[in-house]
Design an enzyme around this catalytic site. Structure first.
Site, mmCIF file in Angstrom:
data_model
loop_
_atom_site.group_PDB
_atom_site.id
_atom_site.type_symbol
_atom_site.label_atom_id
_atom_site.label_comp_id
_atom_site.label_asym_id
_atom_site.label_seq_id
_atom_site.Cartn_x
_atom_site.Cartn_y
_atom_site.Cartn_z
ATOM 1 N N TYR A 122 -3.749 12.721 -0.009
ATOM 2 C CA TYR A 122 -2.978 11.824 -0.881
ATOM 3 C C TYR A 122 -1.837 12.569 -1.580
ATOM 4 C CZ TYR A 122 -2.421 8.294 -4.626
ATOM 5 O OH TYR A 122 -1.931 7.351 -5.496
ATOM 6 N N ASP A 139 -3.986 0.323 -9.644
ATOM 7 C CA ASP A 139 -5.435 0.141 -9.806
ATOM 8 C C ASP A 139 -5.785 -0.279 -11.228
ATOM 9 O OD1 ASP A 139 -5.329 1.112 -7.280
ATOM 10 O OD2 ASP A 139 -6.476 2.945 -7.674
ATOM 11 N N GLU A 172 0.846 -1.211 0.000
ATOM 12 C CA GLU A 172 0.000 0.000 0.000
ATOM 13 C C GLU A 172 0.870 1.245 0.000
ATOM 14 O OE1 GLU A 172 -3.065 0.485 -1.168
ATOM 15 O OE2 GLU A 172 -3.795 -0.916 0.340
ATOM 16 N N ASP A 213 3.052 1.976 -4.940
ATOM 17 C CA ASP A 213 3.043 1.892 -6.408
ATOM 18 C C ASP A 213 3.651 3.140 -7.043
ATOM 19 O OD1 ASP A 213 0.790 3.441 -5.749
ATOM 20 O OD2 ASP A 213 -0.493 2.533 -7.288
ATOM 21 N N LEU A 231 -11.839 0.815 -3.418
ATOM 22 C CA LEU A 231 -11.916 -0.412 -4.213
ATOM 23 C C LEU A 231 -11.752 -0.091 -5.701
ATOM 24 C CD1 LEU A 231 -14.737 -2.342 -2.319
ATOM 25 C CD2 LEU A 231 -12.258 -2.474 -2.026
ATOM 26 N N SER A 232 -11.354 1.147 -5.948
ATOM 27 C CA SER A 232 -10.932 1.548 -7.289
ATOM 28 C C SER A 232 -12.054 1.577 -8.324
ATOM 29 C CB SER A 232 -9.799 0.641 -7.774
ATOM 30 O OG SER A 232 -9.132 1.290 -8.802
HETATM 31 P P1 ADP Z 1 -12.089 4.973 -5.870
HETATM 32 O O1 ADP Z 1 -11.370 4.755 -7.149
HETATM 33 O O2 ADP Z 1 -11.339 4.438 -4.682
HETATM 34 O O3 ADP Z 1 -13.505 4.477 -5.869
HETATM 35 P P2 ADP Z 1 -11.687 7.745 -6.613
HETATM 36 O O4 ADP Z 1 -11.792 9.011 -5.826
HETATM 37 O O5 ADP Z 1 -10.391 7.415 -7.255
HETATM 38 O O6 ADP Z 1 -12.164 6.557 -5.647
HETATM 39 O O7 ADP Z 1 -12.756 7.748 -7.790
HETATM 40 C C1 ADP Z 1 -14.116 8.030 -7.527
HETATM 41 C C2 ADP Z 1 -14.665 8.913 -8.647
HETATM 42 O O8 ADP Z 1 -14.713 8.161 -9.879
HETATM 43 C C3 ADP Z 1 -16.090 9.341 -8.398
HETATM 44 O O9 ADP Z 1 -16.139 10.541 -7.634
HETATM 45 C C4 ADP Z 1 -16.625 9.550 -9.827
HETATM 46 O O10 ADP Z 1 -16.241 10.816 -10.321
HETATM 47 C C5 ADP Z 1 -15.884 8.497 -10.621
HETATM 48 N N1 ADP Z 1 -16.686 7.264 -10.767
HETATM 49 C C6 ADP Z 1 -16.308 6.018 -10.423
HETATM 50 N N2 ADP Z 1 -17.268 5.094 -10.720
HETATM 51 C C7 ADP Z 1 -18.277 5.780 -11.275
HETATM 52 C C8 ADP Z 1 -19.553 5.407 -11.806
HETATM 53 N N3 ADP Z 1 -19.986 4.134 -11.814
HETATM 54 N N4 ADP Z 1 -20.348 6.393 -12.296
HETATM 55 C C9 ADP Z 1 -19.935 7.678 -12.315
HETATM 56 N N5 ADP Z 1 -18.740 8.091 -11.833
HETATM 57 C C10 ADP Z 1 -17.913 7.166 -11.326
HETATM 58 MG MG MG Z 2 -9.508 5.583 -7.714
#
Ligand code: ADP
Ligand code: MG
Length: 385
Positions: A217, A170, A33, A36, A123-124
């Site tokens: 971050y 990721d 963790e 990367d 969870l990306s």
């Molecule tokens: P993680 O990758 O850990 O879930 P991030 O902050 O890197 O968190 O990414 C989250 C962002 O990605 C959301 O705020 C949104 O903008 C975008 N996102 C991810 N999945 C979706 C989805 N299914 N629909 C719309 N936006 C999404």
């Molecule tokens: Mg992400």
């Protein structure tokens, strides 16, 4: 399942069938963790929650995108946008821009997204969205892109367009994950190795969401850059922080804050190598390494929270559990618990009950195994002509 949802949403929103539906996986990082982006080794698995992207090309007009995770609102965007807007459609525009840089012109597209990867939870969801989008859009242009190339496009788009200084883990895990295997990825070289891993993992959501753009971050990435500069004064030719030894980190000139971050990186790098060696020797994943990683993230990298500490420590003390730690970048999101498959459902129930009483939050949890990454779920390209 999410692929059928994406196709249905597409039809309902745009009145037509998509050309292509591709889906890609969320991921949980077993160990490695915050190493990367400093050239270290990581060991993620693709999990069985996925994001599906349905796409149809258009020859003119505005591009449109709709996501079930955005209340099914149809948003317009520009495929050749030069600057981000702050909307989630930036993640799609980032991919179309990256494809354009590779010589693939996209006049306009319609996109529908469905997902069961929790958003902003470590969870990306972002990589699952972008890797699936890269594959779906490139297939729709009849210039299909291999999973590894999709991972690279998604990484470039997230770093350069969305503006998150993320590492490559990721996107690689989402694209290249394989059922029954963890992905050993050396981020300094891009070398990959599939390592057998058939255990179940329990992922428990702390109920606190975070967006990497708003979290500390970027400050941690800067701390690591500072540590590397200091190390270069004692080890001039070092390329990556993860190549340093503990003695070098202790003797190099740097702030105490940067030294703590670097000590985490050195310890975590050694733990990944120990885990991979044990798994390749058929001994299984050493669960106690997870608990050591959590302590390092809490004390040296300082990216845990009291809630994540409580969940990891409480889980680690339960019967049938071999180790637990926060997974993902931290500051919220999820805890991962490794243990006997028969024990994990009970662990999930007890954690949800006790954490719920403590915080008032409703806990979501998933039990997952290492699953497949990028998949092409539907294509009509080629049949249209
Ligand atoms: P993680 O990758 O850990 O879930 P991030 O902050 O890197 O968190 O990414 C989250 C962002 O990605 C959301 O705020 C949104 O903008 C975008 N996102 C991810 N999945 C979706 C989805 N299914 N629909 C719309 N936006 C999404
Ligand atoms: Mg992400």
């Amino acid at each position: 399942m999410v692929s059928a949802d994406a196709a249905l949403l597409f039809r309902r929103s745009f009145g037509d069938d998509p050309d292509v539906v591709a889906s890609s996986a969320g991921r949980a990082n077993l160990i490695g963790e915050h190493v990367d982006y400093v050239g270290g080794p990581v060991l993620p698995i693709a999990i069985d929650t996925r994001t599906a992207v349905a796409v149809r090309l258009r020859t003119s007009g505005e591009s449109r995108a709709v996501s079930l995770q955005d209340a099914g609102l149809v948003r317009t965007f520009d495929t050749s946008l030069r600057a981000r807007t702050g909307a989630w459609t930036d993640y799609i525009a980032g991919i179309t821009r990256a494809l354009e840089v590779n010589g693939v012109e996209i006049a306009a597209i319609d996109v529908a997204v469905a997902s069961d990867v929790p958003v902003g939870s470590g969870l990306s969801s972002s990589a699952a969205l972008m890797v699936a989008a890269a594959s779906a859009i490139s297939h729709a242009t009849e210039q299909p892109t291999q999973p590894l190339v999709c991972a690279g496009l998604a990484l470039r788009a997230e770093r350069e367009f969305v503006g998150v200084p993320c590492g490559m883990m990721d996107q690689w895990a989402s694209a290249l994950g394989r059922e029954g295997h963890a992905l050993h990825l050396e981020c300094a070289t891009g070398a990959t190795q599939q390592v057998p891993f058939s255990d179940a993992v329990l992922i428990v959501h702390s109920g606190v969401e975070r967006n990497l753009g708003d979290s500390p971050y970027s400050a941690r990435v800067s701390d690591c850059a500072e540590a590397l500069l200091g190390l270069r004064q004692v080890v001039p030719h070092i390329d990556f922080l993860a190549q340093a030894s503990e003695a070098q980190v202790r003797s190099a000139p740097m702030s105490e804050r940067a030294r703590k971050r670097a000590l985490h990186v050195v310890g975590e790098t050694a733990r990944v190598r120990e885990a991979v060696a044990a798994m390749l020797a058929g001994k299984g994943f050493p669960g106690e390494l997870l608990t050591a990683t959590h302590a390092s993230l809490r004390d040296l990298f300082e990216c845990s929270t009291p809630d994540l500490d409580w969940l990891a420590e409480t889980a680690a003390a339960m019967d049938g559990v071999r180790g637990a730690r926060l997974t993902g970048a931290g500051w919220g999101g999820c805890v991962m618990v490794l243990g006997d498959a028969a024990a994990l459902p009970g662990v999930a129930t007890r954690l949800a009950r006790d954490y719920g009483r403590r915080t008032g939050r409703v806990v979501r949890s998933w039990i997952s195994k290492a699953s497949g990454g990028l998949a092409l779920d539907l294509t009509h390209v080629g049949n249209r002509h």
